[in-house]
Design a protein around this motif. Structure first.
Motif, PDB file in Angstrom:
ATOM      1  N   VAL A   1       1.403 -46.201  86.327  1.00  9.88           N
ATOM      2  CA  VAL A   1       1.454 -47.478  85.624  1.00  9.88           C
ATOM      3  C   VAL A   1       1.645 -48.562  86.686  1.00  9.88           C
ATOM      4  N   ILE A   2       1.429 -49.808  86.303  1.00 14.39           N
ATOM      5  CA  ILE A   2       1.575 -50.924  87.237  1.00 14.39           C
ATOM      6  C   ILE A   2       2.527 -51.936  86.631  1.00 14.39           C
ATOM      7  N   ARG A   3       3.728 -52.005  87.208  1.00  9.92           N
ATOM      8  CA  ARG A   3       4.694 -53.012  86.772  1.00  9.92           C
ATOM      9  C   ARG A   3       5.575 -53.462  87.932  1.00  9.92           C
ATOM     10  N   GLY A   4       6.241 -52.500  88.577  1.00  6.72           N
ATOM     11  CA  GLY A   4       7.160 -52.832  89.648  1.00  6.72           C
ATOM     12  C   GLY A   4       6.640 -52.409  91.006  1.00  6.72           C
ATOM     13  N   LEU A   5       7.391 -52.755  92.025  1.00  4.95           N
ATOM     14  CA  LEU A   5       7.013 -52.462  93.404  1.00  4.95           C
ATOM     15  C   LEU A   5       6.856 -50.960  93.630  1.00  4.95           C
ATOM     16  N   ALA A   6       7.778 -50.163  93.107  1.00  6.83           N
ATOM     17  CA  ALA A   6       7.703 -48.718  93.294  1.00  6.83           C
ATOM     18  C   ALA A   6       6.447 -48.138  92.646  1.00  6.83           C
ATOM     19  N   ASP A   7       6.062 -48.681  91.483  1.00  5.85           N
ATOM     20  CA  ASP A   7       4.832 -48.220  90.810  1.00  5.85           C
ATOM     21  C   ASP A   7       3.624 -48.419  91.708  1.00  5.85           C
ATOM     22  N   VAL A   8       3.530 -49.614  92.289  1.00  9.02           N
ATOM     23  CA  VAL A   8       2.344 -49.952  93.078  1.00  9.02           C
ATOM     24  C   VAL A   8       2.359 -49.233  94.426  1.00  9.02           C
ATOM     25  N   ASP A   9       3.534 -49.047  95.018  1.00  9.19           N
ATOM     26  CA  ASP A   9       3.602 -48.269  96.259  1.00  9.19           C
ATOM     27  C   ASP A   9       3.106 -46.846  96.032  1.00  9.19           C
TER      28      ASP A   9
ATOM     29  N   GLY B   1      -3.103 -48.679  81.745  1.00  8.22           N
ATOM     30  CA  GLY B   1      -2.889 -50.114  81.578  1.00  8.22           C
ATOM     31  C   GLY B   1      -2.923 -50.442  80.097  1.00  8.22           C
ATOM     32  N   ILE B   2      -1.940 -49.938  79.361  1.00  3.87           N
ATOM     33  CA  ILE B   2      -1.970 -50.019  77.896  1.00  3.87           C
ATOM     34  C   ILE B   2      -0.851 -50.905  77.353  1.00  3.87           C
ATOM     35  N   GLY B   3      -0.468 -51.896  78.145  1.00  7.65           N
ATOM     36  CA  GLY B   3       0.482 -52.877  77.645  1.00  7.65           C
ATOM     37  C   GLY B   3       1.911 -52.596  78.062  1.00  7.65           C
ATOM     38  N   VAL B   4       2.799 -53.470  77.622  1.00  5.50           N
ATOM     39  CA  VAL B   4       4.224 -53.365  77.951  1.00  5.50           C
ATOM     40  C   VAL B   4       5.051 -53.537  76.684  1.00  5.50           C
ATOM     41  N   LEU B   5       6.301 -53.132  76.787  1.00  6.21           N
ATOM     42  CA  LEU B   5       7.277 -53.326  75.713  1.00  6.21           C
ATOM     43  C   LEU B   5       8.455 -54.118  76.266  1.00  6.21           C
ATOM     44  N   PRO B   6       8.943 -55.115  75.532  1.00  7.24           N
ATOM     45  CA  PRO B   6      10.102 -55.862  76.025  1.00  7.24           C
ATOM     46  C   PRO B   6      11.319 -54.962  76.161  1.00  7.24           C
ATOM     47  N   GLU B   7      12.097 -55.200  77.200  1.00  8.82           N
ATOM     48  CA  GLU B   7      13.310 -54.408  77.434  1.00  8.82           C
ATOM     49  C   GLU B   7      14.415 -54.902  76.493  1.00  8.82           C
TER      50      GLU B   7
ATOM     51  N   GLY C   1      -7.334 -54.193  79.234  1.00  3.19           N
ATOM     52  CA  GLY C   1      -6.682 -55.492  79.309  1.00  3.19           C
ATOM     53  C   GLY C   1      -6.686 -55.984  80.746  1.00  3.19           C
ATOM     54  N   TYR C   2      -5.921 -57.031  81.007  1.00  8.13           N
ATOM     55  CA  TYR C   2      -5.971 -57.638  82.336  1.00  8.13           C
ATOM     56  C   TYR C   2      -5.459 -56.699  83.427  1.00  8.13           C
ATOM     57  N   ILE C   3      -4.358 -55.991  83.177  1.00  8.19           N
ATOM     58  CA  ILE C   3      -3.820 -55.101  84.203  1.00  8.19           C
ATOM     59  C   ILE C   3      -4.810 -53.992  84.528  1.00  8.19           C
ATOM     60  N   GLY C   4      -5.402 -53.388  83.507  1.00  8.62           N
ATOM     61  CA  GLY C   4      -6.378 -52.339  83.740  1.00  8.62           C
ATOM     62  C   GLY C   4      -7.590 -52.838  84.504  1.00  8.62           C
ATOM     63  N   LEU C   5      -8.070 -54.009  84.133  1.00 12.07           N
ATOM     64  CA  LEU C   5      -9.243 -54.579  84.800  1.00 12.07           C
ATOM     65  C   LEU C   5      -8.929 -54.948  86.248  1.00 12.07           C
TER      66      LEU C   5
END
Length: 400
Positions: free
Chosen positions: A125-133, A235-241, A151-155
Motif C-alpha cells: 500500500v502507499i501511505r507512509g514512508l515505510a510503505d514507500v521504502d 490503491g483502494i482508498g483510505v479510512l479515517p483513523e 484512483g489517484y494513488i493507483g494511477l
C-alpha cells in the motif's frame, strides 16, 4: 495552557506552527507513531518513489526548528487511550496531561482482507514512508506490477512504475477509472495518457483474490482471467483513523465529527485533517488533501486560542502522472452540467463542473491557466456563462 497534538503529519505540523505564531507560549507537545519528524506525503508516490527526492527534502521543518519553537516532538510513540475525565493521554511511553487535545491522526490505507491475499509478501500500500521504502526496494525494470484500484494513488503508482521500467497492469472494478472523483471526460484524458506510456488498463474488472501461497504471484479476476505479477499495489482508498476517538466515546460521522470550529463532542478535544469531518452547506464533509489539512489545522489552532472562526473549506488537489499535472479546484459532487475546453498539447485540457448554473469545480490537465482562473472564480462565488468556456479566446476574460 498545555496543548497536546496526537498525530505528526501535515495537519499537526501546521497546527503547531500556527499556535506558536499566534502567541501560544505554553507547553506544546506533538506525538507521532512514525519514527520520523513530520514530512510531506504527496511526493512519496511521485518524486520520492522515483528516487528524485530524498528524506531531507520531504521534511516539513528542519530538525532544529522544533527545538527553537519549544515544541516537544515525541516520535515512535503511539497513543493508546484518552481519559477525558482526567484530561490525560496514555501512550506507549507513559501518560501525559493536557488542557486542550488535538487529534490529527490522518487516515490508514485500505487493504484487501487476508483471506483474499491482502497480507501476502509482495503486496503493498502507499501511505507512509515505510510503505514507500518497502515498495521502492521491489521496483526493478522488467518486473510485473499489478495495481488494484484506478484512483489517484493507483494511477500515480502505475506512472512511476512505468517510468522505472516495470510492466504495469492497472485493474479497476468499477466501469471506469476515477469513477468516484472525476467526470468521464477527465478520466478519458488520464486513460489516454497512461495508454500512451504503455500501462494496460482493465476497467469493469472486479478481482477475485491476490494469488500466491508464500508471496504474491498474480491477481485472479472474477471473470477467470489470471494476471501474473511480481508485486501488487493496492490503491483502494483510505479510512479515517478513528479508533482512539471511538474508544474515548467521541462522536463519529465519516471520521471524527467536529463542529464548525473544529471542536469534537468533548469541548476540550479538537480534530483536524484527514481524520475529521465538519459541517458545510449541504451536509458534513471530510477532505483528504494537503490543502485541507493545512487550512483546517490553522483554523482549529486559532479557535483553540479563542478566535471562534468557522472553518470554510476551499478544496484544491493535484496529481502528477508521467510528465502531466492534474490540478483540481472545488468539489464536483452534485454537478448537473459539464463543459470541456481543449488544451494546447496532446494530453491536456480542462473540465468545468456546474450545479444549478453555478461553477463548483474545475479539473485541469496540463493547463495551469484554466486551473487558476477556475479556482479564482469558485472562491469568489462567480460563475461564467458555460457556453463561453469552450471557445473563449482568453480565459482571463471570464474574470471580467
Amino acid at each position: 495552557m498545555r496543548i497536546v497534538i496526537l498525530g505528526a503529519g501535515q495537519a499537526a505540523a501546521s497546527m503547531a506552527a500556527r499556535l506558536r505564531a499566534k502567541g501560544h507560549d505554553g507547553p506544546l507537545t506533538v506525538i507521532g507513531a512514525e519514527p520520523v519528524a513530520p514530512y510531506q506525503r504527496p511526493p512519496l508516490s511521485k518524486a520520492y518513489l522515483l528516487g528524485q527526492m530524498g528524506l531531507d527534502r520531504l521534511l516539513l521543518r528542519a530538525p532544529e526548528w522544533w527545538a527553537e519553537q519549544r515544541i516537544e516532538l515525541r516520535l515512535g510513540e503511539t497513543a493508546t487511550a484518552i481519559d477525558r475525565a482526567a484530561k490525560r493521554v496514555t501512550t506507549s511511553a507513559g501518560q501525559l496531561p493536557y488542557d486542550a487535545l488535538a487529534l490529527t491522526l490522518g487516515a490508514a490505507p485500505r487493504r484487501l482482507p487476508a483471506a483474499l491475499g491482502g497480507d501476502l509478501p509482495g503486496t503493498h500500500v502507499i501511505r507512509g514512508l515505510a510503505d514507500v521504502d518497502a515498495l521502492a526496494a521491489q521496483m526493478r525494470p522488467g518486473r510485473r506490477l499489478v495495481v488494484i484500484g484506478g484512483g489517484y494513488i493507483g494511477l500515480e503508482a502505475a506512472a512511476v512504475a512505468r517510468k522505472l521500467g516495470l510492466e504495469v497492469t492497472l485493474v479497476e472494478a468499477a466501469p471506469r477509472i476515477l469513477g468516484r472523483v472525476a467526470a468521464a471526460e477527465t478520466a478519458e484524458m488520464i486513460r489516454a495518457l497512461h495508454l500512451a506510456h504503455g500501462v494496460e488498463i482493465l476497467e469493469g474488472a472486479p478481482i477475485q483474490r491476490i494469488a500466491g501461497t508464500t508471496r504474491a504471484e498474480g491477481v485472479a479476476l472474477a471473470d477467470g482471467r489470471q494476471l501474473p505479477a511480481d508485486l501488487v499495489v493496492m490503491g483502494i482508498g483510505v479510512l479515517p483513523e478513528t479508533t482512539l476517538a471511538a474508544t474515548a466515546g467521541l462522536t463519529l460521522q465519516d471520521g471524527i465529527a467536529t463542529d464548525a470550529f473544529g471542536r469534537t463532542s468533548d469541548p476540550a478535544i479538537w480534530a483536524a485533517g484527514d481524520c475529521a469531518s465538519f459541517p458545510q452547506p449541504g451536509g458534513r464533509l471530510r477532505l483528504e488533501s494537503v490543502g485541507g489539512a493545512i487550512d483546517m489545522a490553522e483554523c482549529v489552532a486559532d479557535n483553540m486560542l479563542g478566535a471562534n472562526r468557522p472553518y470554510a473549506a476551499r478544496p484544491w488537489f493535484w496529481s502528477d502522472q508521467f510528465d502531466a499535472k492534474l490540478q483540481i479546484a472545488g468539489l464536483n459532487s452534485g454537478h448537473d452540467r459539464i463543459v470541456t475546453r481543449p488544451g494546447d498539447g496532446q494530453h491536456g485540457g480542462s473540465v468545468w463542473y456546474f450545479r444549478d448554473a453555478r461553477l463548483i469545480a474545475v479539473d485541469a490537465l496540463n493547463d495551469a491557466r484554466a486551473y487558476m482562473i477556475g479556482k479564482r472564480l469558485i472562491e469568489a462565488g462567480r460563475s461564467p456563462d458555460p457556453d463561453l468556456i469552450p471557445s473563449a479566446p482568453d480565459l482571463k476574460a471570464l474574470l471580467a
